[in-house]
Design a protein around this motif. Structure first.
Motif, short mmCIF file in Angstrom:
data_model
loop_
_atom_site.label_atom_id
_atom_site.label_comp_id
_atom_site.label_asym_id
_atom_site.label_seq_id
_atom_site.Cartn_x
_atom_site.Cartn_y
_atom_site.Cartn_z
N LEU A 15 0.87 -1.18 0.00
CA LEU A 15 0.00 0.00 0.00
C LEU A 15 0.91 1.23 0.00
O LEU A 15 1.78 1.37 0.87
N ILE A 16 0.72 2.12 -0.98
CA ILE A 16 1.60 3.27 -1.15
C ILE A 16 0.83 4.56 -0.93
O ILE A 16 -0.17 4.83 -1.59
N HIS A 17 1.33 5.35 0.01
CA HIS A 17 0.73 6.65 0.29
C HIS A 17 1.33 7.68 -0.67
O HIS A 17 2.55 7.82 -0.72
N CYS A 18 0.47 8.38 -1.40
CA CYS A 18 0.93 9.39 -2.34
C CYS A 18 0.40 10.76 -1.94
O CYS A 18 -0.82 10.92 -1.79
N ILE A 19 1.31 11.69 -1.76
CA ILE A 19 0.91 13.10 -1.69
C ILE A 19 1.42 13.66 -3.00
O ILE A 19 2.63 13.85 -3.18
N THR A 20 0.53 13.86 -3.92
CA THR A 20 0.96 14.07 -5.30
C THR A 20 0.12 15.13 -5.98
O THR A 20 -0.87 15.61 -5.41
N ASN A 21 0.53 15.53 -7.16
CA ASN A 21 -0.17 16.60 -7.85
C ASN A 21 -1.50 16.13 -8.43
O ASN A 21 -1.68 14.95 -8.72
N TYR A 22 -2.41 17.10 -8.63
CA TYR A 22 -3.73 16.73 -9.12
C TYR A 22 -3.78 16.59 -10.63
O TYR A 22 -4.83 16.24 -11.19
N ILE A 35 0.66 -2.45 -11.57
CA ILE A 35 1.85 -3.24 -11.22
C ILE A 35 1.56 -4.21 -10.07
O ILE A 35 2.38 -5.08 -9.75
N GLY A 36 0.40 -4.07 -9.46
CA GLY A 36 0.05 -4.99 -8.38
C GLY A 36 0.15 -4.38 -6.99
O GLY A 36 -0.05 -5.06 -5.99
N ALA A 37 0.48 -3.09 -6.92
CA ALA A 37 0.48 -2.37 -5.64
C ALA A 37 -0.89 -1.73 -5.42
O ALA A 37 -1.80 -1.92 -6.24
N ARG A 38 -1.04 -1.03 -4.31
CA ARG A 38 -2.32 -0.39 -4.01
C ARG A 38 -2.07 1.05 -3.59
O ARG A 38 -1.19 1.32 -2.77
N PRO A 39 -2.82 2.00 -4.15
CA PRO A 39 -2.61 3.42 -3.84
C PRO A 39 -3.55 3.94 -2.75
O PRO A 39 -4.69 3.48 -2.62
N ILE A 40 -3.06 4.90 -1.98
CA ILE A 40 -3.97 5.74 -1.19
C ILE A 40 -3.44 7.16 -1.23
O ILE A 40 -2.27 7.41 -1.01
N ALA A 56 3.16 0.99 3.28
CA ALA A 56 4.50 0.40 3.21
C ALA A 56 5.50 1.33 2.56
O ALA A 56 6.70 1.08 2.60
N GLY A 57 5.03 2.42 1.96
CA GLY A 57 5.92 3.36 1.31
C GLY A 57 5.19 4.66 1.03
O GLY A 57 3.96 4.70 1.06
N LEU A 58 5.97 5.71 0.78
CA LEU A 58 5.41 7.06 0.60
C LEU A 58 6.05 7.71 -0.62
O LEU A 58 7.26 7.62 -0.82
N THR B 130 -16.24 2.39 14.81
CA THR B 130 -14.79 2.30 14.86
C THR B 130 -14.39 1.28 13.82
O THR B 130 -15.19 0.43 13.44
N GLY B 131 -13.17 1.37 13.31
CA GLY B 131 -12.88 0.51 12.17
C GLY B 131 -11.46 0.06 12.05
O GLY B 131 -10.57 0.49 12.78
N THR B 132 -11.28 -0.82 11.06
CA THR B 132 -9.99 -1.42 10.82
C THR B 132 -9.64 -1.36 9.35
O THR B 132 -8.95 -2.21 8.83
N THR B 133 -10.15 -0.33 8.67
CA THR B 133 -9.89 -0.21 7.24
C THR B 133 -8.40 -0.05 7.01
O THR B 133 -7.75 0.73 7.67
N LYS B 134 -7.90 -0.81 6.05
CA LYS B 134 -6.50 -0.68 5.65
C LYS B 134 -6.48 -0.06 4.26
O LYS B 134 -6.53 -0.78 3.27
N GLY B 135 -6.40 1.25 4.20
CA GLY B 135 -6.36 1.92 2.91
C GLY B 135 -7.75 2.20 2.40
O GLY B 135 -8.66 2.48 3.19
N VAL B 136 -7.92 2.15 1.09
CA VAL B 136 -9.22 2.46 0.51
C VAL B 136 -9.91 1.22 -0.02
O VAL B 136 -11.00 1.30 -0.58
N ASP B 137 -9.30 0.06 0.15
CA ASP B 137 -9.96 -1.18 -0.24
C ASP B 137 -10.45 -1.89 1.02
O ASP B 137 -9.96 -1.66 2.11
#
Lengths: 273, 273, 273
Positions: A15-22, A35-40, A56-58, B130-137
């Motif tokens: 799960l990758i946290h992105c603070i990114t441009n719109y 690629i098989g990862a997941r974005p938030i 797991a990464g930013l 209350t919750g246990t959401t991991k990300g947006v999935d």
């Protein structure tokens, strides 16, 4: 080198946290899924530390930075590093405004990212502390060519050592160095520059690679830079006579979704300098 | 059940106000156009009440909520409800941060939305507070399966009754309930989860459905959940050997644009529980 | 008239600063790349004057305006004008809220844009100072038709003279006037309205045209309005039986990427009034 990173990303699905441009955020999300990862995506100061702790990464991308998101990037970056998560900095447009240069340098200083991924003008700006970036593309005068390759590699090598980070500069020839070893990569196509955000996409993929393959970060980064280039090559080969940069945009992400190790290894063009 | 909602949306062409995340906003706009509705995005506190008053429905999506847009959501939501317009809440990532959980609960409390549409982890978070959401999935552990279907339906049934709202949870099996009746829908494809924003798109479509077909809200919602799943099935059938999630993204919206009642009714897989 | 503007844009490759809405921003960036220009998006007050000074033209689009970006638009607009750069105003939704109407009028007054590009309801709102816009599309009652063409042209002619700007109104029939001459353009397809942001894209292309072809601004604008319409026609001709508005979106940008002078001149349907 044969690519193992792709399999590791698909296995770990980080799960990758992105603070990114719109501008390119939708493509960044879809390429991470490809690629098989997941974005938030989350950029409010009130939640970014909590969100990044789940991940797991930013990936910090300053492409449309503003007064609200700059503190979010710093806070999320520090928290991610404290947790041992990889942090990628994409210094979009560093050198084009004092705000961008100062913000990128501040992130370098306060967050100490794992990886800096940009074009040569942006990274040169950070390496020398001042810049001449014209917009969000590299200046033609800065371009890495066969002729100035050694000098560019020396600059990046020294910068990586000083920043204690991996540095990846992408362009006609890509250079990746951790301050010890340096690789030149000759994959990709010039037409990728006619699709907005292929660099942003790569930065996010690199965060996924570093998260999923921590044992050898330089290999993870190099292989993922190759993968993006190979995706551009495969996607171009699918283009029909009426297709343009909008279809190419779609095909590049599709190629990452369909990427397999055989194609990747067959096309990989990487040289240790 | 045969679908009448699609024809009603196309006939009414409702204008839908979206305060939504910047990741998937373009797809949300295009999917509303695809189904025959019309989008308007506006999120500044100074204008949201006026804008929502022009519209026939409102979709609140907290995917990239921030300090400026949260008050906009509350103000627009209250105004829309005062005018008798349907309000959809998409609690993206509720459970992943305190800000998201608190904001979604606050919207529930202060706006009293007509419909809550999310994945099971998000909706469970709101149902139990209350919750246990991991990300947006959704968490794998939360997934609605044939085995736990009855228990999940009970949870949602009770929550819908308490919230005085329709609740739609989407996943491998979708559940829709108004606190009295409950439907299970087995349309769609797992690969829809590899395209960012199919949930956001559905939430916006549901606002259009509720605006255009107010006589039987539960039917309007159920049929539109079916429609989204059928679009995913039809779109998948168009995929070629080189196509990936980016092409699938395009094909899903195309399928909604081309949807007809015959295909919809032929593929509809809905069961009253 | 034969089109020279396209060649001039490709030769000059102008860098265009966009302060634009987050709904259609990705398409705006890709369409600028498609035509051979280069985009940069930046909207923070702290950097917009510096960024616009690097550029050759500015596009101000109020589609998702907010309290932070309104001062950015004013500051960037004034700086761009002081530097002699063309400034395009796209008054998205003017008439739909007081904030939008007031902001568009303030930009007119304080920035004095080179060009105003909108639909008839938006531009009428600015011309008469008050409006009846319902959302972001033109009201059916306002539409420019063969019957009311002369009256609409008179209104726009007077408004352009008063604003000392070129005015371009797009719809079934497009009208372009600089307050002296007026052209009616009958290119494009109605289905372009089912893709979000074709108007936003055109506004950005017009900034590129004005930057690259300053000798005859009215011709640059007229030819670029034609180009957008022709792209819509060519793109529609590529549509297959399963394609919808999402594929059409991609095909329109592709058509601009592939546009050549022959096709453009062959399809151009422009009349001097």
């Amino acid at each position: 080198m044969t690519s193992a990173t792709l399999a590791q990303i698909r296995a770990a699905s980080p799960l990758i946290h992105c603070i990114t441009n719109y501008v390119t955020v939708n493509d960044v999300a879809n390429v991470l899924l490809a690629i098989g990862a997941r974005p938030i995506m989350a950029d409010d100061p009130e939640e970014v530390e909590e969100i990044t702790a789940l991940c797991a990464g930013l990936c910090l991308n300053i492409g449309t930075l503003n007064a609200r998101t700059i503190p979010s990037m710093i806070a999320a970056g520090k928290r991610a590093r404290a947790l041992g998560h990889p942090v990628v900095l994409d210094p979009v447009g560093a050198g084009a405004s004092r705000l961008r240069t100062a913000t990128a340098l501040r992130i370098l200083d306060e967050v100490r990212p794992t990886l800096i991924r940009g074009n040569i003008s942006e990274v040169r700006t950070l390496a020398v502390g001042t810049g001449t970036t014209k917009g969000v593309d590299a200046n033609a005068a800065d371009a890495v060519t066969e002729e100035n390759l050694a000098a560019a590699a020396d600059l990046l090598h020294a910068f990586a050592a000083r920043a204690e980070a991996i540095v990846a500069v992408t362009g006609a020839i890509d250079l990746v160095t951790d301050g010890r070893d340096c690789y030149a990569i000759r994959n990709g196509r010039a037409e990728m520059g006619q699709v907005t955000g292929t660099g942003c996409q790569l930065s996010a993929l690199l965060a996924a690679a570093l998260a999923a393959a921590p044992a050898d970060p330089l290999a993870a980064v190099s292989e993922t830079v190759v993968l993006m280039g190979v995706a551009g090559e495969i996607a171009w080969a699918q283009m029909g006579e009426h297709d343009g940069n909008a279809t190419y945009r779609t095909r590049i992400i599709d190629a990452i979704y369909r990427m397999n190790a055989e194609d990747l290894n067959a096309r990989m063009n990487i040289t240790k300098l």
